[in-house]
Design a protein around this motif. Structure first.
Motif, mmCIF file in Angstrom:
data_model
loop_
_atom_site.group_PDB
_atom_site.id
_atom_site.type_symbol
_atom_site.label_atom_id
_atom_site.label_comp_id
_atom_site.label_asym_id
_atom_site.label_seq_id
_atom_site.Cartn_x
_atom_site.Cartn_y
_atom_site.Cartn_z
ATOM 1 N N UNK A 35 0.831 -1.206 0.000
ATOM 2 C CA UNK A 35 0.000 0.000 0.000
ATOM 3 C C UNK A 35 0.866 1.256 0.000
ATOM 4 N N UNK A 36 1.900 1.253 0.817
ATOM 5 C CA UNK A 36 2.814 2.388 0.869
ATOM 6 C C UNK A 36 3.515 2.595 -0.465
ATOM 7 N N UNK A 37 3.918 1.492 -1.109
ATOM 8 C CA UNK A 37 4.549 1.591 -2.413
ATOM 9 C C UNK A 37 3.617 2.158 -3.457
ATOM 10 N N UNK A 38 2.338 1.772 -3.406
ATOM 11 C CA UNK A 38 1.349 2.309 -4.346
ATOM 12 C C UNK A 38 1.160 3.801 -4.141
ATOM 13 N N UNK A 39 1.047 4.231 -2.888
ATOM 14 C CA UNK A 39 0.895 5.654 -2.588
ATOM 15 C C UNK A 39 2.133 6.426 -3.028
ATOM 16 N N UNK A 40 3.323 5.848 -2.800
ATOM 17 C CA UNK A 40 4.568 6.496 -3.217
ATOM 18 C C UNK A 40 4.603 6.657 -4.735
ATOM 19 N N UNK A 45 4.289 10.112 -9.387
ATOM 20 C CA UNK A 45 3.731 10.435 -10.697
ATOM 21 C C UNK A 45 3.057 11.799 -10.716
ATOM 22 N N UNK A 46 2.449 12.174 -9.604
ATOM 23 C CA UNK A 46 1.787 13.479 -9.511
ATOM 24 C C UNK A 46 2.779 14.596 -9.225
ATOM 25 N N UNK A 88 4.392 6.656 2.653
ATOM 26 C CA UNK A 88 4.531 6.456 1.218
ATOM 27 C C UNK A 88 4.377 7.761 0.455
ATOM 28 N N UNK A 89 3.467 8.611 0.925
ATOM 29 C CA UNK A 89 3.258 9.925 0.308
ATOM 30 C C UNK A 89 4.527 10.769 0.383
ATOM 31 N N UNK A 90 5.209 10.731 1.524
ATOM 32 C CA UNK A 90 6.446 11.508 1.666
ATOM 33 C C UNK A 90 7.594 10.912 0.847
ATOM 34 N N UNK A 95 11.789 10.102 -4.216
ATOM 35 C CA UNK A 95 12.099 9.315 -5.414
ATOM 36 C C UNK A 95 12.279 10.215 -6.631
ATOM 37 N N UNK A 96 11.445 11.242 -6.752
ATOM 38 C CA UNK A 96 11.577 12.169 -7.883
ATOM 39 C C UNK A 96 12.910 12.898 -7.852
ATOM 40 N N UNK A 97 13.386 13.227 -6.657
ATOM 41 C CA UNK A 97 14.669 13.915 -6.539
ATOM 42 C C UNK A 97 15.792 13.034 -7.085
ATOM 43 N N UNK A 98 15.756 11.737 -6.756
ATOM 44 C CA UNK A 98 16.803 10.830 -7.236
ATOM 45 C C UNK A 98 16.625 10.473 -8.701
#
Length: 222
Positions: A35-40, A45-46, A88-90, A95-98
């Protein structure tokens, strides 16, 4: 007849309770990680921005203590998913930064693979050896305050290598926490699978983020 024997054999009953706690913990941990991975993924993506540090602290500790309070009820499961979903939201903005780095994808996949290897390796060691890791409680308490002090110091002074040392410290701290929590379940020190789940989840989260930072630093120096 067997049920009557179990009822009058505390050792057998305790082993059954421990096995049940282990199964429930790993089942819930798997679901919360998914679930956390899905939210991440959705957050990434957003392209949402990373929340203010006070929002992160209030959100995490608020949901954490809510889960502790509700750990013996069905609402504890709801707050567990709320907590792991928030984390996951945080993770999405991180991930986008990397991913913005030239080799960001390989850094993320390497950190993910190393996190899985460390978690499964340490869990297997604790489960197979069945050693009592309660002696790590002092190390974890000292490590918590040292890391907290280092993080506070990093807000006020710019010391070369401090962030790298903090990340390395979190890797050691999270690894010790995985051993300690798994051992606590095995030896009956933790019989609440919700508490065991969030403890392991937080350790895995910190381990992954810290490995990201270490690998990102190493990559930038290549």
């Amino acid at each position: 007849m067997n049920e009557r024997q179990y009822a009058f054999n505390p050792a057998v009953a305790e082993r059954r309770d421990i096995s049940r706690t282990l199964r429930n913990t790993y089942a819930l941990l798997g679901m919360t990680l998914a679930f956390s991975g899905l939210v991440a993924y959705v957050s990434q993506q957003m392209r949402v921005s990373y929340p203010n540090i006070f929002v992160v602290l209030i959100g995490f500790y608020g949901l954490f203590f809510l889960t502790v309070k509700l750990r013996n009820s069905g609402w504890g499961l709801v707050s567990t998913f709320a907590l792991t979903g928030f984390m996951g939201y945080t993770l999405g903005p991180i991930l986008n930064m990397y991913l913005g780095l030239p080799n960001g994808g390989s850094i993320i996949s390497s950190a993910l693979g190393m996190t899985a290897l460390v978690f499964f390796g340490l869990s297997a060691y604790a489960l197979i050896s069945r050693k009592d890791m309660s002696f790590l409680s002092g190390f974890l308490m000292a490590g918590f305050w040292i890391l907290l002090g280092a993080i506070a110091l990093s807000f006020f002074v710019n010391i070369s290598g401090l962030q790298l040392a903090i990340s390395a410290g979190f890797v050691l701290f999270a690894s010790a926490a995985i051993l300690f929590q798994t051992s606590a379940i095995i030896h009956g020190g933790e019989d609440n699978y919700i508490m065991a789940t969030i403890s392991l989840y937080v350790s895995i989260y910190n381990l992954f983020v810290s490995l990201l930072q270490l690998l990102g630093f190493a990559s930038s120096n290549d």
